[in-house]
Design a protein around this motif. Structure first.
Motif, PDB file in Angstrom:
ATOM      1  N   LEU A 169      20.150 -22.792  11.859  1.00  0.00           N
ATOM      2  CA  LEU A 169      20.575 -21.751  12.800  1.00  0.00           C
ATOM      3  C   LEU A 169      21.974 -21.301  12.403  1.00  0.00           C
ATOM      4  CD1 LEU A 169      20.510 -20.027  15.340  1.00  0.00           C
ATOM      5  CD2 LEU A 169      21.090 -22.068  16.693  1.00  0.00           C
ATOM      6  N   ALA A 170      22.097 -20.030  12.053  1.00  0.00           N
ATOM      7  CA  ALA A 170      23.388 -19.444  11.671  1.00  0.00           C
ATOM      8  C   ALA A 170      23.664 -18.276  12.611  1.00  0.00           C
ATOM      9  CB  ALA A 170      23.350 -18.979  10.214  1.00  0.00           C
ATOM     10  N   PRO A 171      24.240 -18.539  13.785  1.00  0.00           N
ATOM     11  CA  PRO A 171      24.340 -17.507  14.828  1.00  0.00           C
ATOM     12  C   PRO A 171      25.540 -16.577  14.704  1.00  0.00           C
ATOM     13  CG  PRO A 171      25.191 -19.567  15.665  1.00  0.00           C
ATOM     14  CD  PRO A 171      24.714 -19.850  14.268  1.00  0.00           C
ATOM     15  N   PHE A 172      26.399 -16.819  13.733  1.00  0.00           N
ATOM     16  CA  PHE A 172      27.642 -16.062  13.645  1.00  0.00           C
ATOM     17  C   PHE A 172      27.523 -14.889  12.664  1.00  0.00           C
ATOM     18  CE2 PHE A 172      28.643 -20.581  14.391  1.00  0.00           C
ATOM     19  CZ  PHE A 172      29.194 -20.491  15.660  1.00  0.00           C
ATOM     20  N   ALA A 173      28.452 -13.945  12.801  1.00  0.00           N
ATOM     21  CA  ALA A 173      28.510 -12.800  11.891  1.00  0.00           C
ATOM     22  C   ALA A 173      29.936 -12.261  11.899  1.00  0.00           C
ATOM     23  CB  ALA A 173      27.519 -11.718  12.315  1.00  0.00           C
ATOM     24  N   GLY A 174      30.216 -11.379  10.965  1.00  0.00           N
ATOM     25  CA  GLY A 174      31.568 -10.842  10.840  1.00  0.00           C
ATOM     26  C   GLY A 174      31.975  -9.938  11.990  1.00  0.00           C
ATOM     27  N   HIS A 175      30.990  -9.375  12.692  1.00  0.00           N
ATOM     28  CA  HIS A 175      31.279  -8.473  13.807  1.00  0.00           C
ATOM     29  C   HIS A 175      30.446  -8.872  15.014  1.00  0.00           C
ATOM     30  CE1 HIS A 175      33.525  -5.899  11.085  1.00  0.00           C
ATOM     31  NE2 HIS A 175      32.490  -5.845  10.284  1.00  0.00           N
ATOM     32  N   GLU A 176      30.995  -8.640  16.195  1.00  0.00           N
ATOM     33  CA  GLU A 176      30.342  -9.072  17.433  1.00  0.00           C
ATOM     34  C   GLU A 176      28.960  -8.457  17.589  1.00  0.00           C
ATOM     35  OE1 GLU A 176      31.154  -9.106  22.285  1.00  0.00           O
ATOM     36  OE2 GLU A 176      32.624  -8.195  20.925  1.00  0.00           O
ATOM     37  N   GLY A 177      28.801  -7.218  17.134  1.00  0.00           N
ATOM     38  CA  GLY A 177      27.523  -6.529  17.286  1.00  0.00           C
ATOM     39  C   GLY A 177      26.398  -7.133  16.477  1.00  0.00           C
ATOM     40  N   LYS A 178      26.722  -8.051  15.572  1.00  0.00           N
ATOM     41  CA  LYS A 178      25.696  -8.704  14.765  1.00  0.00           C
ATOM     42  C   LYS A 178      25.552 -10.190  15.086  1.00  0.00           C
ATOM     43  CE  LYS A 178      27.111  -7.641  10.558  1.00  0.00           C
ATOM     44  NZ  LYS A 178      27.019  -7.446   9.098  1.00  0.00           N
ATOM     45  N   ALA A 179      26.382 -10.715  15.975  1.00  0.00           N
ATOM     46  CA  ALA A 179      26.366 -12.155  16.272  1.00  0.00           C
ATOM     47  C   ALA A 179      25.529 -12.451  17.516  1.00  0.00           C
ATOM     48  CB  ALA A 179      27.792 -12.660  16.472  1.00  0.00           C
ATOM     49  N   TYR A 180      24.863 -13.601  17.500  1.00  0.00           N
ATOM     50  CA  TYR A 180      24.071 -14.029  18.659  1.00  0.00           C
ATOM     51  C   TYR A 180      25.031 -14.622  19.685  1.00  0.00           C
ATOM     52  CZ  TYR A 180      19.563 -15.449  20.741  1.00  0.00           C
ATOM     53  OH  TYR A 180      18.448 -15.578  21.537  1.00  0.00           O
ATOM     54  N   ASN A 240      15.973 -26.733   1.552  1.00  0.00           N
ATOM     55  CA  ASN A 240      15.125 -27.789   2.119  1.00  0.00           C
ATOM     56  C   ASN A 240      14.610 -27.474   3.517  1.00  0.00           C
ATOM     57  OD1 ASN A 240      15.176 -30.520   0.402  1.00  0.00           O
ATOM     58  ND2 ASN A 240      17.136 -29.488   0.119  1.00  0.00           N
ATOM     59  N   LEU A 241      15.041 -26.347   4.079  1.00  0.00           N
ATOM     60  CA  LEU A 241      14.641 -26.005   5.437  1.00  0.00           C
ATOM     61  C   LEU A 241      13.246 -25.385   5.459  1.00  0.00           C
ATOM     62  CD1 LEU A 241      17.950 -24.346   6.741  1.00  0.00           C
ATOM     63  CD2 LEU A 241      17.227 -26.739   6.970  1.00  0.00           C
ATOM     64  N   ASP A 242      12.549 -25.591   6.558  1.00  0.00           N
ATOM     65  CA  ASP A 242      11.270 -24.920   6.760  1.00  0.00           C
ATOM     66  C   ASP A 242      11.496 -23.468   7.170  1.00  0.00           C
ATOM     67  OD1 ASP A 242       9.061 -27.152   6.630  1.00  0.00           O
ATOM     68  OD2 ASP A 242      10.776 -28.011   7.688  1.00  0.00           O
ATOM     69  N   ALA A 243      12.624 -23.208   7.830  1.00  0.00           N
ATOM     70  CA  ALA A 243      13.009 -21.845   8.206  1.00  0.00           C
ATOM     71  C   ALA A 243      14.452 -21.883   8.678  1.00  0.00           C
ATOM     72  CB  ALA A 243      12.109 -21.283   9.301  1.00  0.00           C
ATOM     73  N   ILE A 244      15.087 -20.718   8.679  1.00  0.00           N
ATOM     74  CA  ILE A 244      16.442 -20.614   9.211  1.00  0.00           C
ATOM     75  C   ILE A 244      16.529 -19.357  10.056  1.00  0.00           C
ATOM     76  CG2 ILE A 244      17.264 -19.439   7.111  1.00  0.00           C
ATOM     77  CD1 ILE A 244      20.024 -20.726   7.649  1.00  0.00           C
ATOM     78  N   VAL A 245      17.206 -19.468  11.204  1.00  0.00           N
ATOM     79  CA  VAL A 245      17.465 -18.315  12.053  1.00  0.00           C
ATOM     80  C   VAL A 245      18.812 -17.732  11.641  1.00  0.00           C
ATOM     81  CG1 VAL A 245      17.780 -17.472  14.408  1.00  0.00           C
ATOM     82  CG2 VAL A 245      16.185 -19.361  13.959  1.00  0.00           C
ATOM     83  N   THR A 246      18.821 -16.474  11.261  1.00  0.00           N
ATOM     84  CA  THR A 246      20.058 -15.842  10.800  1.00  0.00           C
ATOM     85  C   THR A 246      20.302 -14.546  11.560  1.00  0.00           C
ATOM     86  OG1 THR A 246      19.218 -14.320   9.100  1.00  0.00           O
ATOM     87  CG2 THR A 246      19.411 -16.652   8.494  1.00  0.00           C
ATOM     88  N   MET A 247      21.503 -14.036  11.395  1.00  0.00           N
ATOM     89  CA  MET A 247      21.829 -12.702  11.858  1.00  0.00           C
ATOM     90  C   MET A 247      21.698 -11.750  10.661  1.00  0.00           C
ATOM     91  SD  MET A 247      22.506 -13.654  14.935  1.00  0.00           S
ATOM     92  CE  MET A 247      21.451 -15.080  14.704  1.00  0.00           C
ATOM     93  N   ASP A 248      22.180 -10.539  10.814  1.00  0.00           N
ATOM     94  CA  ASP A 248      22.342  -9.626   9.678  1.00  0.00           C
ATOM     95  C   ASP A 248      23.608 -10.084   8.973  1.00  0.00           C
ATOM     96  OD1 ASP A 248      22.711  -7.530   7.924  1.00  0.00           O
ATOM     97  OD2 ASP A 248      23.187  -6.042   9.465  1.00  0.00           O
TER      98      ASP A 248
END
Length: 332
Positions: A169-180, A240-248
């Motif tokens: 899970l990578a919920p962060f991003a460089g701008h607020e409009g792209k972050a969870y 090694n992950l089965d999946a990852i949750v990302t932002m843009d």
């Protein structure tokens, strides 16, 4: 960082079709790890805090490139800094080419709104076109195959060998409009932790580290990766992950490099702008249907509603069910 990761496939295609070509990548030293599976790549490290700082430093960078034997320049970024270096090298006799970012089409995409938006040229294809316009014959770029590397030692000491389902899970991003939103990210992490073996939280910097460590506190199978391994180790773990949750964000493109499935969340931005992960399934892109989306290409404009309801509207349960390929009522 994400922009650099997106260039890897096009550079790899160039190497494959021109095995004797001398290729030098000008980028930050930390990002060379992205190219480690491409043979015979040379690097010219970018030092914006020291040797290459300011306008004079950029001219020095151009001189360093000439000294390294560069005679042809493909500008895959086309921003102010790269323009200065490109022009300086062209004046020094180098052949140059640059990316067409499609800025006018992207402005129209934002203006059109959600219902009238359409897919623009993928960024990876724009990179390939830089090379083809310069005379290099490269076929359409293919997605990466699945790459599996050893689990980083620092992570293996915590988890042991991989067993069961591992989700990132990578919920962060460089701008607020792209972050969870953090509250949603925490709820998602807890749901995933109840339904799989381990959840790994990705990010960078002290603030994000404090957030991920707070989420992980008291949960043996939620692990904050920040500060435990470097960028190469993160890439190894993602493989090694089965999946990852990302932002843009860069995590989406890191997952693509190693062929890991990414379920990506889109708020202020939209995959139609051309920044979707190479080889990722379009059905794994989740967004809220709102007429104001996308409100920008890079997620850097203030929200007209003040709180980015486009991101707030993405339910953690919906994301978890998508990641685990089950219905929401089957979640623990």
């Amino acid at each position: 960082m994400g922009d650099v990761a997106m260039t890897v496939a096009a550079v790899g295609a160039l190497r494959k079709n021109y095995p004797d070509l001398r290729i030098t990548i000008l980028t930050r030293a930390a990002f060379r790890v992205f190219f480690r599976d491409i043979e015979r790549i040379e690097f010219l490290p970018l030092d914006l805090a020291g040797r290459h700082k300011g306008f004079t430093g950029l001219l020095r960078l151009a001189a360093d490139a000439r000294q390294a034997g560069v005679d042809t320049v493909a500008d895959l970024h086309d921003v102010l800094r790269s323009k200065v270096v490109r022009v300086a090298l062209r004046l020094a006799g180098c052949r140059t080419g640059k990316i067409d970012k499609g800025r006018r089409q992207k402005r129209k995409l934002v203006k059109a709104g959600y219902k009238n938006s359409r897919q623009l040229t993928e960024t990876v294809e724009r990179y390939r076109k830089v090379f083809t316009d310069m005379g290099f014959d490269i076929p359409p770029v293919k997605p990466f195959g699945r790459i599996s590397r050893p689990v980083p030692e620092a992570i293996a000491e915590i988890t042991g060998p991989k067993r069961g389902i591992w989700i990132g899970l990578a919920p962060f991003a460089g701008h607020e409009g792209k972050a969870y939103p953090i509250e949603s990210a925490e709820k998602l992490a807890l749901i995933l932790a109840r339904n799989c073996s381990n959840v790994f939280l990705f990010g960078g910097g002290d603030r994000e580290r404090a957030v991920t460590e707070r989420i992980a506190e008291g949960h043996d199978n939620i692990i904050s990766v920040i500060g435990k391994t470097k960028l190469d180790g993160e890439l190894d773990l993602i493989s090694n992950l089965d999946a990852i949750v990302t932002m843009d964000s860069s995590a989406l493109h890191m997952a693509s490099i190693v062929g890991t499935r990414a379920v990506s969340l889109w708020g202020a931005t939209h995959p139609f702008a051309g920044f979707y992960g190479l080889g990722q399934n379009p059905k794994d892109a989740i967004g809220t249907e709102m007429d104001c989306r996308p409100c920008s290409i890079y997620g850097n404009k203030p929200c007209k509603y003040g709180s980015y309801p486009c991101m707030l509207g993405i339910k953690p349960e919906t994301v978890a069910a998508k990641v685990l390929n089950i219905s929401e009522d089957k979640l623990l």
